[in-house]
Design a protein around this motif. Structure first.
Motif, short mmCIF file in Angstrom:
data_model
loop_
_atom_site.label_atom_id
_atom_site.label_comp_id
_atom_site.label_asym_id
_atom_site.label_seq_id
_atom_site.Cartn_x
_atom_site.Cartn_y
_atom_site.Cartn_z
N GLN A 30 0.70 -1.24 -0.10
CA GLN A 30 0.11 -0.06 -0.15
C GLN A 30 0.94 1.36 0.03
O GLN A 30 0.57 2.32 -0.66
CB GLN A 30 -0.98 -0.02 1.31
CG GLN A 30 -1.82 1.29 1.16
CD GLN A 30 -2.81 1.39 2.50
OE1 GLN A 30 -3.82 1.28 2.04
NE2 GLN A 30 -2.34 1.22 3.88
N LEU A 33 2.37 1.59 -3.56
CA LEU A 33 1.53 2.20 -4.36
C LEU A 33 0.91 3.50 -4.30
O LEU A 33 1.08 4.26 -5.21
CB LEU A 33 0.12 1.17 -4.29
CG LEU A 33 0.27 -0.32 -4.59
CD1 LEU A 33 -0.93 -1.01 -4.40
CD2 LEU A 33 0.20 -0.26 -6.15
N THR A 34 0.77 4.04 -3.03
CA THR A 34 0.50 5.51 -2.93
C THR A 34 1.56 6.26 -2.99
O THR A 34 1.40 7.46 -3.47
CB THR A 34 -0.11 5.63 -1.27
OG1 THR A 34 0.60 5.12 -0.24
CG2 THR A 34 -1.64 5.04 -1.22
N THR A 40 -0.41 5.17 -12.12
CA THR A 40 -1.46 3.98 -11.98
C THR A 40 -1.90 3.50 -13.19
O THR A 40 -2.71 2.51 -13.12
CB THR A 40 -2.72 5.01 -11.47
OG1 THR A 40 -2.67 6.19 -12.17
CG2 THR A 40 -2.59 5.15 -9.76
N TRP A 45 2.43 -0.63 -11.49
CA TRP A 45 1.43 -0.51 -10.59
C TRP A 45 0.21 -1.43 -10.55
O TRP A 45 -0.20 -1.80 -9.51
CB TRP A 45 1.13 1.23 -10.81
CG TRP A 45 0.51 1.78 -9.80
CD1 TRP A 45 1.16 2.41 -8.63
CD2 TRP A 45 -0.87 1.76 -9.15
NE1 TRP A 45 0.27 2.74 -7.77
CE2 TRP A 45 -1.05 2.55 -8.00
CE3 TRP A 45 -2.05 1.19 -9.78
CZ2 TRP A 45 -1.99 2.58 -7.32
CZ3 TRP A 45 -3.39 1.46 -9.07
CH2 TRP A 45 -2.98 2.26 -7.70
N ARG A 49 -1.21 -3.46 -7.55
CA ARG A 49 -2.58 -3.28 -7.11
C ARG A 49 -3.13 -4.71 -6.80
O ARG A 49 -3.57 -5.15 -5.74
CB ARG A 49 -3.38 -2.45 -7.74
CG ARG A 49 -4.85 -2.32 -7.21
CD ARG A 49 -5.67 -1.56 -7.87
NE ARG A 49 -5.92 -2.29 -9.45
CZ ARG A 49 -6.33 -1.54 -10.47
NH1 ARG A 49 -6.73 -0.28 -10.42
NH2 ARG A 49 -6.55 -2.19 -11.53
N TRP A 53 -4.24 -6.40 -3.29
CA TRP A 53 -5.52 -7.00 -2.80
C TRP A 53 -5.25 -8.47 -2.24
O TRP A 53 -5.98 -8.95 -1.46
CB TRP A 53 -6.63 -7.04 -3.96
CG TRP A 53 -7.03 -5.46 -3.79
CD1 TRP A 53 -6.96 -4.62 -4.92
CD2 TRP A 53 -7.77 -4.89 -2.96
NE1 TRP A 53 -7.36 -3.39 -4.62
CE2 TRP A 53 -7.99 -3.57 -3.47
CE3 TRP A 53 -8.31 -5.12 -1.73
CZ2 TRP A 53 -8.95 -2.70 -2.54
CZ3 TRP A 53 -8.93 -4.50 -0.65
CH2 TRP A 53 -9.22 -3.28 -1.21
N ILE A 75 -6.34 3.47 -3.76
CA ILE A 75 -6.25 2.13 -4.33
C ILE A 75 -7.64 1.51 -4.48
O ILE A 75 -8.44 1.28 -3.54
CB ILE A 75 -5.31 1.11 -3.34
CG1 ILE A 75 -4.04 1.96 -2.90
CG2 ILE A 75 -5.48 -0.23 -3.87
CD1 ILE A 75 -3.29 1.00 -1.88
#
Length: 124
Positions: A30, A33-34, A40, A45, A49, A53, A75
Motif C-alpha cells: 500500500q 502504491l500510494t 497508476t 502499478w 495493486r 488485494w 487504491i
C-alpha cells in the motif's frame, strides 16, 4: 519487471498462514502504491495493486463481511483478484482460514513467480 516490485523478495520467514505477515506485506505494498500514484496506468502499478488485494484479503479473510481496516482510497477496488473476491460479497470468506490463506497464497505465488524472475524469498 523483475526489479520493479520493491516489496520483493519476501522475508525468508514469510508465513502465508499468518495474517500478521500478510498485513505487514499489504501495508508495505500500500505504501509503495500510494507513493507511486502517478504510475497508476503502468503495468507494474496495476500488478502491484493485484498483489495488494491478495495480501489484504489473506490478512483479513472476512473482508467485506467482518472487521477489516480501512485502506488508502487511492487504491481502487479494481483488478481480477478483488473483483472475483467481491463477487457475491466475498463468499470465499466463508471457508476455513487456512484454506483461504492457502488459496490466496497459490494465486499470489503464481503471479509473483511469473512477474518477478528473481528468487521470491531472501536467502538469509
Amino acid at each position: 519487471m523483475q526489479g520493479s516490485f520493491p516489496f520483493f523478495p519476501l522475508a525468508s520467514n514469510f508465513n502465508h498462514l499468518d495474517g500478521r505477515t500478510w498485513a505487514l506485506l499489504a501495508n508495505t505494498i500500500q505504501d509503495w502504491l500510494t507513493d507511486n500514484i502517478s504510475l497508476t496506468r503502468s503495468d507494474v502499478w496495476l500488478w502491484g495493486r493485484e498483489f495488494f488485494w491478495m495480501a489484504f484479503v489473506a490478512a483479513f479473510p472476512g473482508f467485506p463481511r467482518r472487521e477489516w481496516p480501512l485502506w488508502d482510497p487511492k487504491i481502487g477496488m479494481e483488478g481480477e483478484f478483488i473483483t472475483y473476491w467481491m463477487s457475491d460479497f466475498g463468499s470465499g470468506s466463508e471457508g476455513p482460514l487456512k484454506d483461504i490463506q492457502n488459496g490466496v497464497w497459490r494465486k499470489f505465488h503464481d503471479l509473483a513467480t511469473m512477474l518477478y524472475l528473481l528468487p521470491l524469498f531472501k536467502d538469509y
